[in-house]
Design a protein around this motif. Structure first.
Motif, mmCIF file in Angstrom:
data_model
loop_
_atom_site.group_PDB
_atom_site.id
_atom_site.type_symbol
_atom_site.label_atom_id
_atom_site.label_comp_id
_atom_site.label_asym_id
_atom_site.label_seq_id
_atom_site.Cartn_x
_atom_site.Cartn_y
_atom_site.Cartn_z
ATOM 1 N N LEU A 1 -97.986 -35.764 -93.008
ATOM 2 C CA LEU A 1 -97.475 -37.055 -92.560
ATOM 3 C C LEU A 1 -97.139 -36.959 -91.067
ATOM 4 C CD1 LEU A 1 -96.777 -39.823 -93.741
ATOM 5 C CD2 LEU A 1 -94.463 -39.008 -94.078
ATOM 6 N N ARG A 2 -98.167 -36.974 -90.264
ATOM 7 C CA ARG A 2 -97.988 -36.862 -88.812
ATOM 8 C C ARG A 2 -98.312 -38.206 -88.173
ATOM 9 N NH1 ARG A 2 -102.831 -35.555 -90.305
ATOM 10 N NH2 ARG A 2 -104.659 -35.847 -89.019
ATOM 11 N N ASP A 3 -98.141 -38.291 -86.879
ATOM 12 C CA ASP A 3 -98.512 -39.519 -86.175
ATOM 13 C C ASP A 3 -100.009 -39.732 -86.307
ATOM 14 O OD1 ASP A 3 -95.969 -40.118 -85.343
ATOM 15 O OD2 ASP A 3 -96.137 -39.029 -83.453
ATOM 16 N N MET A 4 -100.355 -40.871 -86.862
ATOM 17 C CA MET A 4 -101.761 -41.180 -87.086
ATOM 18 C C MET A 4 -102.141 -42.370 -86.216
ATOM 19 S SD MET A 4 -101.928 -40.848 -91.208
ATOM 20 C CE MET A 4 -103.680 -41.072 -91.334
ATOM 21 N N SER A 5 -103.408 -42.444 -85.870
ATOM 22 C CA SER A 5 -103.884 -43.582 -85.092
ATOM 23 C C SER A 5 -103.987 -44.804 -85.999
ATOM 24 C CB SER A 5 -105.253 -43.268 -84.490
ATOM 25 O OG SER A 5 -106.220 -43.186 -85.519
ATOM 26 N N ALA A 6 -104.044 -45.969 -85.383
ATOM 27 C CA ALA A 6 -104.192 -47.217 -86.140
ATOM 28 C C ALA A 6 -105.488 -47.209 -86.935
ATOM 29 C CB ALA A 6 -104.154 -48.411 -85.191
ATOM 30 N N ALA A 7 -106.539 -46.640 -86.368
ATOM 31 C CA ALA A 7 -107.830 -46.599 -87.062
ATOM 32 C C ALA A 7 -107.768 -45.730 -88.315
ATOM 33 C CB ALA A 7 -108.916 -46.083 -86.114
ATOM 34 N N SER A 8 -107.099 -44.575 -88.228
ATOM 35 C CA SER A 8 -107.022 -43.708 -89.407
ATOM 36 C C SER A 8 -106.103 -44.306 -90.473
ATOM 37 C CB SER A 8 -106.584 -42.295 -89.031
ATOM 38 O OG SER A 8 -105.352 -42.314 -88.370
ATOM 39 N N LYS B 1 -108.912 -65.385 -101.491
ATOM 40 C CA LYS B 1 -108.864 -63.949 -101.216
ATOM 41 C C LYS B 1 -107.470 -63.563 -100.734
ATOM 42 C CE LYS B 1 -113.168 -62.335 -101.490
ATOM 43 N NZ LYS B 1 -113.604 -61.102 -102.023
ATOM 44 N N TRP B 2 -107.065 -62.335 -101.028
ATOM 45 C CA TRP B 2 -105.781 -61.804 -100.591
ATOM 46 C C TRP B 2 -106.017 -60.862 -99.424
ATOM 47 C CZ3 TRP B 2 -101.255 -63.538 -102.521
ATOM 48 C CH2 TRP B 2 -101.329 -64.288 -103.691
ATOM 49 N N VAL B 3 -105.228 -60.999 -98.370
ATOM 50 C CA VAL B 3 -105.393 -60.160 -97.189
ATOM 51 C C VAL B 3 -104.094 -59.427 -96.881
ATOM 52 C CG1 VAL B 3 -107.207 -61.585 -96.188
ATOM 53 C CG2 VAL B 3 -104.846 -62.053 -95.601
ATOM 54 N N ALA B 4 -104.241 -58.284 -96.229
ATOM 55 C CA ALA B 4 -103.084 -57.476 -95.853
ATOM 56 C C ALA B 4 -103.218 -57.067 -94.398
ATOM 57 C CB ALA B 4 -102.996 -56.233 -96.738
ATOM 58 N N GLU B 5 -102.115 -57.097 -93.704
ATOM 59 C CA GLU B 5 -102.051 -56.586 -92.335
ATOM 60 C C GLU B 5 -100.619 -56.171 -92.059
ATOM 61 O OE1 GLU B 5 -103.272 -59.598 -89.551
ATOM 62 O OE2 GLU B 5 -101.846 -61.046 -90.310
ATOM 63 N N ILE B 6 -100.460 -55.359 -91.032
ATOM 64 C CA ILE B 6 -99.128 -54.853 -90.699
ATOM 65 C C ILE B 6 -99.002 -54.751 -89.189
ATOM 66 C CG2 ILE B 6 -99.830 -52.419 -90.876
ATOM 67 C CD1 ILE B 6 -97.045 -51.900 -92.113
ATOM 68 N N ARG B 7 -97.827 -55.019 -88.686
ATOM 69 C CA ARG B 7 -97.577 -54.925 -87.248
ATOM 70 C C ARG B 7 -97.305 -53.465 -86.882
ATOM 71 N NH1 ARG B 7 -96.522 -58.904 -83.810
ATOM 72 N NH2 ARG B 7 -96.026 -60.375 -85.459
ATOM 73 N N GLU B 8 -97.912 -53.038 -85.787
ATOM 74 C CA GLU B 8 -97.671 -51.674 -85.317
ATOM 75 C C GLU B 8 -96.262 -51.578 -84.739
ATOM 76 O OE1 GLU B 8 -100.937 -49.391 -83.363
ATOM 77 O OE2 GLU B 8 -101.762 -51.413 -83.124
ATOM 78 N N PRO B 9 -95.568 -50.477 -84.967
ATOM 79 C CA PRO B 9 -94.212 -50.337 -84.430
ATOM 80 C C PRO B 9 -94.215 -50.366 -82.898
ATOM 81 C CG PRO B 9 -94.722 -48.561 -85.969
ATOM 82 C CD PRO B 9 -95.975 -49.327 -85.742
ATOM 83 N N ASN B 10 -93.274 -51.091 -82.346
ATOM 84 C CA ASN B 10 -93.073 -51.207 -80.900
ATOM 85 C C ASN B 10 -94.275 -51.802 -80.164
ATOM 86 O OD1 ASN B 10 -90.560 -49.940 -81.285
ATOM 87 N ND2 ASN B 10 -91.567 -47.943 -81.180
ATOM 88 N N LYS B 11 -95.108 -52.537 -80.862
ATOM 89 C CA LYS B 11 -96.258 -53.202 -80.238
ATOM 90 C C LYS B 11 -96.374 -54.594 -80.809
ATOM 91 C CE LYS B 11 -99.045 -49.045 -79.644
ATOM 92 N NZ LYS B 11 -100.332 -48.428 -79.959
ATOM 93 N N LEU C 1 -96.895 -45.399 -91.396
ATOM 94 C CA LEU C 1 -96.249 -45.836 -90.155
ATOM 95 C C LEU C 1 -94.759 -45.510 -90.126
ATOM 96 C CD1 LEU C 1 -97.867 -49.317 -89.552
ATOM 97 C CD2 LEU C 1 -98.070 -47.312 -88.088
ATOM 98 N N ARG C 2 -94.081 -45.681 -91.257
ATOM 99 C CA ARG C 2 -92.627 -45.585 -91.267
ATOM 100 C C ARG C 2 -92.077 -44.414 -92.057
ATOM 101 N NH1 ARG C 2 -93.583 -51.259 -91.249
ATOM 102 N NH2 ARG C 2 -93.077 -52.041 -89.183
ATOM 103 N N GLY C 3 -92.940 -43.721 -92.768
ATOM 104 C CA GLY C 3 -92.493 -42.539 -93.492
ATOM 105 C C GLY C 3 -91.916 -42.841 -94.862
ATOM 106 N N PRO C 4 -91.297 -41.829 -95.476
ATOM 107 C CA PRO C 4 -90.778 -41.966 -96.849
ATOM 108 C C PRO C 4 -89.676 -43.008 -96.996
ATOM 109 C CG PRO C 4 -90.836 -39.664 -96.177
ATOM 110 C CD PRO C 4 -91.154 -40.477 -94.962
ATOM 111 N N SER C 5 -89.048 -43.421 -95.900
ATOM 112 C CA SER C 5 -87.970 -44.418 -95.988
ATOM 113 C C SER C 5 -88.494 -45.853 -95.988
ATOM 114 C CB SER C 5 -87.000 -44.229 -94.823
ATOM 115 O OG SER C 5 -87.675 -44.477 -93.601
ATOM 116 N N ALA C 6 -89.798 -46.042 -95.949
ATOM 117 C CA ALA C 6 -90.389 -47.379 -95.901
ATOM 118 C C ALA C 6 -90.123 -48.141 -97.196
ATOM 119 C CB ALA C 6 -91.890 -47.270 -95.670
ATOM 120 N N ARG C 7 -89.958 -49.458 -97.071
ATOM 121 C CA ARG C 7 -89.789 -50.315 -98.256
ATOM 122 C C ARG C 7 -91.177 -50.673 -98.781
ATOM 123 N NH1 ARG C 7 -86.469 -55.135 -96.463
ATOM 124 N NH2 ARG C 7 -87.015 -55.837 -98.562
ATOM 125 N N LEU C 8 -91.465 -50.222 -99.985
ATOM 126 C CA LEU C 8 -92.802 -50.372 -100.562
ATOM 127 C C LEU C 8 -92.795 -51.356 -101.719
ATOM 128 C CD1 LEU C 8 -93.632 -46.559 -100.724
ATOM 129 C CD2 LEU C 8 -94.307 -48.156 -98.940
#
Length: 159
Positions: A96-103, A41-51, A77-84
């Motif tokens: 594109l506002r500040d969203m919670s980790a859950a959303s 299986k393939w999994v994805a996760e990301i580190r929250e900024p400044n945490k 998390l990082r906006g349009p400048s993110a490396r995708l």
């Protein structure tokens, strides 16, 4: 002078080791932000900024689905400048506002699940059509003649 020779030799060895590790990592991780479990299986996760915490983005059957989930999360998390992984496929929300980790997790898993379903359906339909065409060709060529029967004059090889 001898010490310089050793250090350059060591640095060359370190560079070769790093290149080899990068090559192995490229084979295992075709996209940024994902990894493969031992059972496939393939999994994805990301580190929250400044945490130090991470946002779990789900487990998927295809690497593309996991990468799309990652792209969605990193974009929020990082906006349009993110490396995708797939910059041409990101859906740009005006909101594109500040969203919670859950959303962010919810949006990313929705995208990943949708892509996973499409990829799985596409793969299964391709393999079904392949197996169907292969089974048709094999049944024709694998039909063995009954050696206890006299040949019909129409099916004789003498024609």
């Amino acid at each position: 002078m001898e010490g310089e020779f050793c250090s350059s030799k060591t640095s060359t060895r370190n560079m070769n080791t790093e290149k080899r590790k990068q090559g192995q990592q490229q084979e295992k991780k075709p996209y940024k932000g994902i990894r493969m479990r031992k059972w496939g299986k393939w999994v994805a996760e990301i580190r929250e900024p400044n945490k130090r915490s991470r946002i779990w983005l789900g487990s998927y059957t295809t690497p593309i689905a996991a990468a799309r989930a990652y792209d969605t999360a990193v974009f929020y998390l990082r906006g349009p400048s993110a490396r995708l992984n797939f910059p041409e496929l990101i859906f740009q929300d005006d909101d594109l506002r500040d969203m919670s980790a859950a959303s962010i997790r919810k949006k990313a898993t929705e995208v990943g699940a949708r892509v996973d379903a499409l990829q799985t359906a596409l793969h299964s339909s391709q393999s079904q059509s392949q197996s169907h065409s292969e089974s048709n060709s094999t049944t024709r060529s694998s039909e063995k003649p009954d050696l206890n029967k006299y040949p019909n004059p129409e099916s004789s090889d003498e024609d």
